[in-house]
Scaffold this active site. Structure first.
Site, PDB file in Angstrom:
ATOM      1  N   GLU A  33      22.061 -37.243 -36.924  1.00  0.00           N
ATOM      2  CA  GLU A  33      22.484 -37.266 -35.522  1.00  0.00           C
ATOM      3  C   GLU A  33      24.008 -37.294 -35.429  1.00  0.00           C
ATOM      4  O   GLU A  33      24.659 -37.968 -36.225  1.00  0.00           O
ATOM      5  CB  GLU A  33      21.893 -38.531 -34.878  1.00  0.00           C
ATOM      6  N   ASP A  41      26.753 -37.982 -32.399  1.00  0.00           N
ATOM      7  CA  ASP A  41      26.721 -38.486 -31.021  1.00  0.00           C
ATOM      8  C   ASP A  41      28.045 -38.568 -30.309  1.00  0.00           C
ATOM      9  O   ASP A  41      29.002 -39.121 -30.842  1.00  0.00           O
ATOM     10  CB  ASP A  41      26.287 -39.969 -31.027  1.00  0.00           C
ATOM     11  N   GLU A  57      28.746 -40.497 -26.668  1.00  0.00           N
ATOM     12  CA  GLU A  57      28.151 -41.254 -25.566  1.00  0.00           C
ATOM     13  C   GLU A  57      29.270 -41.729 -24.666  1.00  0.00           C
ATOM     14  O   GLU A  57      30.295 -42.200 -25.162  1.00  0.00           O
ATOM     15  CB  GLU A  57      27.362 -42.472 -26.078  1.00  0.00           C
ATOM     16  N   GLY A  93      28.316 -55.929 -23.462  1.00  0.00           N
ATOM     17  CA  GLY A  93      27.183 -56.822 -23.681  1.00  0.00           C
ATOM     18  C   GLY A  93      26.455 -57.236 -22.415  1.00  0.00           C
ATOM     19  O   GLY A  93      25.841 -58.293 -22.365  1.00  0.00           O
TER      20      GLY A  93
END
Ligand SMILES: *[C@@H]1O[C@H](CO)[C@@H](O)[C@H](O)[C@H]1NC(C)=O
Length: 282
Positions: free
Chosen positions: A99, A101, A103, A197
């Site tokens: 993969e 990525d 994001e 978070g």
């Protein structure tokens, strides 16, 4: 007769490669989920993904590719996009998948997006690098590119390289090179982790959230029935050998110095037993 089939083959290959004209979304992508939240517009020139409280949406390429130089222009969710994640990536399938990525983690109005990158080989990732960008990625379209050839993976933004992941198989690091990958993108809610978070929650009064795509362009080797076919013109295939020249090296260093906010290769707390071997590879 031979020359006619040759011409047809060339035409077919150039359609697969989209090297002559920008690729059409109808021709190259399928909307895979989102129940009407993903749309292909303007005769295939524009694609939009939306996210509301009920669901996100996504699309994937019809083709699988084994190596390629792939450009896409994205305009990210504007305004208060905190909690939204726009993922744009290449991936193979299964538990030992590869993969590559990009994001994009949304943020409160006026606060910077995080551009998150990762590389998985045979199911193993943990190679995150994160960046801010030097422009407002929601104000206009910008080009996000992945160069993936047998020697290296280069992530670029508007032609400026931001990350290079080299093939370090010589020192025992697995490199994505045997599994064909599709292009995927999705827009989804991740306010449980994407906002430091889960600190900031998605503000659904701003829904639906929308990201837009245009000008997909691929110089790539298309995988079909167990074989990979690249363009027959060596000019078109220069990317298969491409590396960063000295100007590009300098720009990469400029980005890494000024815009990189996380690098797994310097995170000694996370890897107390020693940094991953590719981190010290020249
Ligand atoms: C959002 O903005 C804050 C404040 O500038 C910043 O610390 C954070 O990295 C930004 N990105 C995300 C995804 O929270």
């Amino acid at each position: 007769m031979a020359s006619l089939s040759c011409i047809l083959l060339l035409l077919f290959v150039s359609l697969l490669m989209c090297s002559l004209v920008a690729c059409n979304f109808n021709q190259h992508f399928d909307i895979t989920w989102g129940d009407g939240r993903a749309m292909i517009l303007n005769n295939g020139e524009l694609l939009t993904l939306s996210l509301d409280k009920a669901s996100g949406s996504g699309f994937q390429s019809k083709n699988e590719y084994l190596f390629g130089k792939i450009d896409m222009q994205l305009k990210l969710v504007p305004g208060n996009s905190a909690g939204t994640v726009t993922a744009y990536y290449l991936s193979s399938q299964g538990p030992t998948h590869d993969e590559i990525d990009f994001e994009f983690l949304g943020n409160l109005s006026g606060d910077p997006y995080i551009l998150h990158t990762n590389v998985f080989s045979q199911g193993k990732g943990n190679r995150e690098q994160q960046f801010y960008v030097w422009f407002d990625p929601t104000a206009d379209f910008h080009t996000y590119s992945i160069l993936w050839n047998p020697q290296r993976i280069i992530f670029s933004v508007d032609g400026t390289p931001i990350r290079e992941f080299k093939n370090s198989e010589s020192i025992g690091v697995l490199y994505p090179k045997d599994q064909p990958m599709r292009i995927y993108s999705s827009l989804w809610n991740a306010d449980d982790w994407a906002t430091r978070g889960g600190l900031v929650k998605t503000d659904w009064t701003h829904a639906p959230f929308t990201a837009s795509y245009r000008n997909f362009n691929a110089n790539a080797c298309v995988w079909s029935s167990g074989a990979s076919s690249c363009s027959s013109s060596s000019n078109d295939n220069a990317w298969l050998q491409e590396e960063l020249d000295s100007t590009s090296q300098e720009r990469l260093q400029w980005v890494q110095k000024n815009y990189m906010i996380y690098n797994y290769c310097t995170d000694l707390k996370r890897f107390p037993q020693g940094l991953p071997p590719e981190c010290s590879a020249a």
